[in-house]
Design an enzyme around this catalytic site. Sequence first.
Site, short mmCIF file in Angstrom:
data_model
loop_
_atom_site.label_atom_id
_atom_site.label_comp_id
_atom_site.label_asym_id
_atom_site.label_seq_id
_atom_site.Cartn_x
_atom_site.Cartn_y
_atom_site.Cartn_z
N ASP A 265 123.51 42.73 71.82
CA ASP A 265 124.74 43.54 71.82
C ASP A 265 125.76 43.10 72.88
O ASP A 265 126.92 43.51 72.81
CB ASP A 265 124.40 45.02 72.05
CG ASP A 265 123.53 45.58 70.94
OD1 ASP A 265 123.48 44.97 69.86
OD2 ASP A 265 122.89 46.63 71.17
N GLY B 245 117.68 45.22 78.45
CA GLY B 245 119.10 45.58 78.41
C GLY B 245 119.38 46.84 79.20
O GLY B 245 118.77 47.07 80.26
O1 F6P Z 1 118.83 45.58 70.91
C1 F6P Z 1 119.91 46.40 70.62
C2 F6P Z 1 119.89 46.72 69.18
O2 F6P Z 1 119.83 45.51 68.54
C3 F6P Z 1 121.03 47.56 68.61
O3 F6P Z 1 122.16 46.84 68.26
C4 F6P Z 1 120.38 48.23 67.45
O4 F6P Z 1 121.05 49.38 67.09
C5 F6P Z 1 119.03 48.51 67.98
O5 F6P Z 1 118.74 47.47 68.85
C6 F6P Z 1 117.98 48.69 66.92
O6 F6P Z 1 116.72 48.44 67.46
P1 F6P Z 1 115.33 48.98 66.96
O7 F6P Z 1 115.37 49.02 65.47
O8 F6P Z 1 114.36 48.01 67.50
O9 F6P Z 1 115.15 50.31 67.56
#
Ligand code: F6P
Length: 372
Positions: A135, A110
């Site tokens: 997202d 992303g």
């Molecule tokens: O991939 C994006 C996302 O899903 C966000 O919406 C979320 O805040 C974040 O990743 C959390 O990811 P992790 O817990 O893997 O750091």
Amino acid sequence: MNKSVGILTAGGDSPGLNAAIRGVGKAVLGYYDMNIVGFRDGFRGLMENRTMPLDRSNLSGILTIGGTILGTSRDKPHKMPVGGKMLNMLDAIADNYHANHLDCLVCLGGGGTLKNALRLKQMGLNVITLPKTIDNDVAGTDSTFGFDTALGIATEAIDRLHSTAHSHHRIIVVEIMGHSAGWLTLGAGIAGGADVVLIPEIPYDVESVADAIRARARGGSPFSIVAMAEGAMSKQDLATIAAAKANGKKSANRGQDKPKTDDEAAELLYADRTLRLAKRLEVLTGLEARVTILGHVQRGGAPSAGDRLLATRLGTACADLIAKGTYGVMVATKGGGTTPVKIEDVAGKVKTVPHNHSWIGSARRVGTNFGD
Ligand code: F6P
């Protein structure tokens, strides 16, 4: 000489990553007769030269599987924890790129991955990225894979929460992923018929949310679903953050433990704000409230048909670009097709929900409250 392609998955995982690996891999190997090698755990695996050979047999049967067979990490090439220190590992990464005789590195990721890919591009490496994230907030592309699956999961959750909220005459605040962009909350809120939708792009007023819930109760519906994005902030919290930031600046020299940046101040308010909102709504409406945090359930499991299709389209389009020698781009979707966009044109940008977006207009017309 046949070209050699490297591939890695970086950042948070997303349904459709395996479908994309398969799309790139099968087209590269079977259609274009090039070579491909995987790197494990994102940029860390490339830095440590931990490879995974990809061939017809291990690319088979992964289309429908969640997660990523390559593993992923949030490690950044220019700031990687190594031996207890944060080190710039860009040179080590470039060395391994060359040691593996790569003609191109494909990075599935992303917004963070785009910034990292740009760093590699600026070092003269050939990179191509594919946009993935639940997202849907990658700039320059209509869509990202993972979003459709997460939309289905969050919508089903709202459906299920409706019946229990209805039975108990309760408010249920459901927290949906999305720190900077509200696409997932807005989409699932509309598809699931949430009564209130709170997204980062529209600061909300708790009183306005309570008004909407009270109006529903007066109209004979003493229950409500509030779909709240992780990054949604109340006007009140934003004012507190602004004050804390100003206060932090003043106190920085006195060594007090006060927040000094927006991020630090926001962190203080982030942790429990879904719960705080539920508690406040109980007080303001007289209805009982509960909180459901969907969390990583939204990222797990099999990709939807839409994401399998999208990831395969992007993966095969990526192989076409490699065959043509078009590098330094993200493969974006535009209309019904795909198109390469320069990495430097999209890296560092976030696609948030515009206030005049048609989804917001539709939601307002069916009576959804945004707390504004
Ligand atoms: O991939 C994006 C996302 O899903 C966000 O919406 C979320 O805040 C974040 O990743 C959390 O990811 P992790 O817990 O893997 O750091």
